[in-house]
Design a protein around this motif. Structure first.
Motif, mmCIF file in Angstrom:
data_model
loop_
_atom_site.group_PDB
_atom_site.id
_atom_site.type_symbol
_atom_site.label_atom_id
_atom_site.label_comp_id
_atom_site.label_asym_id
_atom_site.label_seq_id
_atom_site.Cartn_x
_atom_site.Cartn_y
_atom_site.Cartn_z
ATOM 1 N N ASP A 9 35.742 12.774 -0.265
ATOM 2 C CA ASP A 9 34.503 12.344 -0.892
ATOM 3 C C ASP A 9 33.345 13.167 -0.317
ATOM 4 O OD1 ASP A 9 32.193 11.092 -1.698
ATOM 5 O OD2 ASP A 9 32.738 9.106 -0.966
ATOM 6 N N PRO A 10 32.563 13.850 -1.176
ATOM 7 C CA PRO A 10 31.475 14.707 -0.673
ATOM 8 C C PRO A 10 30.472 13.972 0.222
ATOM 9 C CG PRO A 10 31.789 15.032 -3.041
ATOM 10 C CD PRO A 10 32.685 13.909 -2.630
ATOM 11 N N ARG A 11 30.146 12.726 -0.128
ATOM 12 C CA ARG A 11 29.190 11.977 0.696
ATOM 13 C C ARG A 11 29.781 11.696 2.068
ATOM 14 N NH1 ARG A 11 28.158 8.071 -3.689
ATOM 15 N NH2 ARG A 11 29.651 6.924 -2.455
ATOM 16 N N MET A 12 31.053 11.332 2.097
ATOM 17 C CA MET A 12 31.727 11.079 3.374
ATOM 18 C C MET A 12 31.820 12.367 4.194
ATOM 19 S SD MET A 12 32.700 7.971 4.000
ATOM 20 C CE MET A 12 34.077 8.178 5.129
ATOM 21 N N MET A 14 29.736 14.904 4.140
ATOM 22 C CA MET A 14 28.406 15.184 4.686
ATOM 23 C C MET A 14 28.146 14.279 5.889
ATOM 24 S SD MET A 14 26.113 17.358 3.933
ATOM 25 C CE MET A 14 24.401 17.747 4.136
ATOM 26 N N GLU A 15 28.520 13.012 5.765
ATOM 27 C CA GLU A 15 28.290 12.066 6.861
ATOM 28 C C GLU A 15 29.126 12.441 8.088
ATOM 29 O OE1 GLU A 15 28.872 7.364 7.472
ATOM 30 O OE2 GLU A 15 27.764 7.895 5.654
ATOM 31 N N TRP A 51 28.347 21.748 3.231
ATOM 32 C CA TRP A 51 28.740 20.792 2.200
ATOM 33 C C TRP A 51 29.036 21.505 0.882
ATOM 34 C CZ3 TRP A 51 25.899 18.851 -2.193
ATOM 35 C CH2 TRP A 51 26.470 17.720 -2.774
#
Length: 175
Positions: A9-12, A14-15, A51
């Motif tokens: 998951d891209p958001r994960m 980045m996090e 990212w």
């Protein structure tokens, strides 16, 4: 077992990148730029580039941090060169800088930052010591300090904000 497992998951992703590397990357960028606000901008740009290239992160595996440091250094050097190019009459060749910052300035800046750190709370000093100076990930700092990972994240955020405010009060950064 892989050193770091990156999320799909891209958001994960980045996090994870932010949690594992942002504080150490900020310290490196502060050393390069001598400006806490500029350092934060370079960190964000570096993480954004990472990212945008998840395939690079897969290929580099255990050396993600060194790849991030290289990208950050390139951003700072490119910016330094373009600013210098705009501000000076063009010459046949630009000199190759060993570092983009005068070592004397860097030394003075480190003294100012050290002075600003003394104005922070003990909790904020401890979190910056672990994440910035020792380059620990959120998970490592959590274990070392015996506090939850969520607390490490929020404390790092507030410690950096408090440090920026302390530096601004001393007349540094924010320009």
């Amino acid at each position: 077992m892989h050193h770091e497992v990156m999320a799909d998951d891209p958001r994960m992703l980045m996090e994870q990148l932010h949690d594992a590397h942002a504080a150490a990357l900020w310290g490196f960028c502060l050393h390069l730029t001598g400006d806490p606000v500029r350092a934060e901008d370079v960190v964000q740009e570096t993480l954004l580039r990472a990212w945008q290239r998840p395939q690079v992160l897969d290929e580099t595996r255990g050396s993600i941090r060194s790849w991030l440091f290289t990208v950050a250094r390139n951003i700072v050097v490119d910016e330094w060169r373009s600013k210098r190019y705009r501000n000076e009459r063009p010459t046949e060749a630009l000199p190759e800088p060993a570092t983009p910052v005068d070592p004397t300035d860097t030394l003075l800046q480190s003294w100012v930052v050290a002075e600003a750190v003394t104005q922070l709370s003990a909790d904020h000093r401890a979190i910056l010591l672990e994440c910035y100076y020792r380059g620990r990930s959120v998970a490592e700092a959590s274990r070392e300090l015996g506090i939850p990972e969520g607390t490490v994240k929020s404390r790092t955020h507030y410690a950096l904000r408090a440090l920026r405010l302390a530096l601004e009060e001393m007349g540094v950064g924010g320009a």
